[in-house]
Design a protein around this motif. Structure first.
Motif, PDB file in Angstrom:
ATOM      1  N   VAL A   1       0.849  -1.190   0.000  1.00  0.00           N
ATOM      2  CA  VAL A   1       0.000   0.000   0.000  1.00  0.00           C
ATOM      3  C   VAL A   1       0.890   1.247   0.000  1.00  0.00           C
ATOM      4  CG1 VAL A   1      -1.757   1.288   1.274  1.00  0.00           C
ATOM      5  CG2 VAL A   1      -1.799  -1.222   1.270  1.00  0.00           C
ATOM      6  N   LEU A   2       0.703   2.101  -1.020  1.00  0.00           N
ATOM      7  CA  LEU A   2       1.424   3.373  -1.054  1.00  0.00           C
ATOM      8  C   LEU A   2       0.580   4.500  -0.475  1.00  0.00           C
ATOM      9  CD1 LEU A   2       3.310   3.391  -4.460  1.00  0.00           C
ATOM     10  CD2 LEU A   2       4.153   2.815  -2.193  1.00  0.00           C
TER      11      LEU A   2
ATOM     12  N   LEU B   1       7.593   8.241  -1.931  1.00  0.00           N
ATOM     13  CA  LEU B   1       9.007   8.063  -1.605  1.00  0.00           C
ATOM     14  C   LEU B   1       9.324   6.673  -1.059  1.00  0.00           C
ATOM     15  CD1 LEU B   1       9.928  11.506  -0.027  1.00  0.00           C
ATOM     16  CD2 LEU B   1       9.627  10.871  -2.425  1.00  0.00           C
ATOM     17  N   THR B   2       8.333   5.796  -1.028  1.00  0.00           N
ATOM     18  CA  THR B   2       8.551   4.423  -0.599  1.00  0.00           C
ATOM     19  C   THR B   2       8.836   3.580  -1.842  1.00  0.00           C
ATOM     20  OG1 THR B   2       6.990   4.733   1.212  1.00  0.00           O
ATOM     21  CG2 THR B   2       7.520   2.455   0.604  1.00  0.00           C
ATOM     22  N   PRO B   3      10.041   2.997  -1.939  1.00  0.00           N
ATOM     23  CA  PRO B   3      10.323   2.176  -3.118  1.00  0.00           C
ATOM     24  C   PRO B   3       9.545   0.859  -3.058  1.00  0.00           C
ATOM     25  CG  PRO B   3      12.154   2.065  -1.580  1.00  0.00           C
ATOM     26  CD  PRO B   3      11.170   3.046  -1.006  1.00  0.00           C
TER      27      PRO B   3
ATOM     28  N   SER C   1      -7.114   5.129  -2.927  1.00  0.00           N
ATOM     29  CA  SER C   1      -6.008   4.239  -2.569  1.00  0.00           C
ATOM     30  C   SER C   1      -5.161   3.894  -3.792  1.00  0.00           C
ATOM     31  CB  SER C   1      -6.505   2.963  -1.891  1.00  0.00           C
ATOM     32  OG  SER C   1      -7.181   2.145  -2.810  1.00  0.00           O
ATOM     33  N   ILE C   2      -3.906   3.600  -3.507  1.00  0.00           N
ATOM     34  CA  ILE C   2      -2.938   3.149  -4.518  1.00  0.00           C
ATOM     35  C   ILE C   2      -2.154   2.010  -3.909  1.00  0.00           C
ATOM     36  CG2 ILE C   2      -0.943   3.776  -5.918  1.00  0.00           C
ATOM     37  CD1 ILE C   2      -1.954   6.641  -5.945  1.00  0.00           C
ATOM     38  N   LYS C   3      -2.213   0.857  -4.600  1.00  0.00           N
ATOM     39  CA  LYS C   3      -1.545  -0.345  -4.092  1.00  0.00           C
ATOM     40  C   LYS C   3      -0.888  -1.086  -5.257  1.00  0.00           C
ATOM     41  CE  LYS C   3      -5.323  -1.073  -0.841  1.00  0.00           C
ATOM     42  NZ  LYS C   3      -6.390  -1.969  -0.415  1.00  0.00           N
TER      43      LYS C   3
END
Length: 178
Positions: free
Chosen positions: A12-13, A76-78, A172-174
């Protein structure tokens, strides 16, 4: 059912909700006319973007950005991506419209320096483009985007939202692993 299946997991971003600013406040950056800002800082200046009235969704609205304001959102989470994965988006949008999502290879930068790197890589056309089409919806819908043409590796995700007829509201973006 998907959450109960052991063979499927997701990264989950972003997920809207009352804890969104606390949870993602420093892991998501924006680029707009006034420069780079963390999600927490951006939401302070643009009160409808990630607010209680919209369950803290990323909302590219005309009240905050006037007509056709372009806001880049950079995560910013790879994410370790394989070609078997899918990008899963939940959103509502006012008009069907072509869009692009970008994948930028991981680097060792952090914070605003990383956000600037991501934005500059997109502008220099060094990012992998994922063609996408916002589909008109007057309620939240979920769509799945194939990553079959993406080389395995670690990437940052970014996209641009526009406050025009589309004015997306992203819930949401996953990334789903299969």
């Amino acid at each position: 059912l998907i959450k109960q299946t052991s063979s499927v997991s997701d990264t989950v971003l972003f997920e809207s909700g009352t804890d969104a600013l606390e949870k993602y406040g420093e892991n998501i950056y924006t680029y707009y006319n006034d420069g780079y800002r963390s999600l927490a800082g951006f939401a302070e200046s643009y009160p409808h973007f990630c607010s209680a009235e919209n369950d803290y969704a990323l909302y590219f609205n005309q009240n905050d950005f006037s007509w056709a304001g372009n806001v880049f959102v950079m995560f910013l989470t790879p994410v370790a991506i394989t070609s078997k994965m899918k990008l899963l988006l939940s959103y509502m949008v006012g008009a069907s419209q072509d869009a692009e999502f970008y994948l930028i290879p991981k680097t060792d930068k952090t914070g605003s320096e990383l956000a600037q790197y991501i934005y500059e890589e997109i502008k220099a056309e060094n990012a992998l483009k994922l063609s996408f089409k916002w589909l008109y919806s007057d309620t939240f819908i979920s769509v799945m985007q194939s990553l079959e043409n993406v080389s395995d590796g670690e990437y940052y995700l970014a996209f641009q939202g526009t406050s025009d007829n589309s004015h997306p509201m992203v819930k949401s973006i996953k990334f789903m692993k299969g």
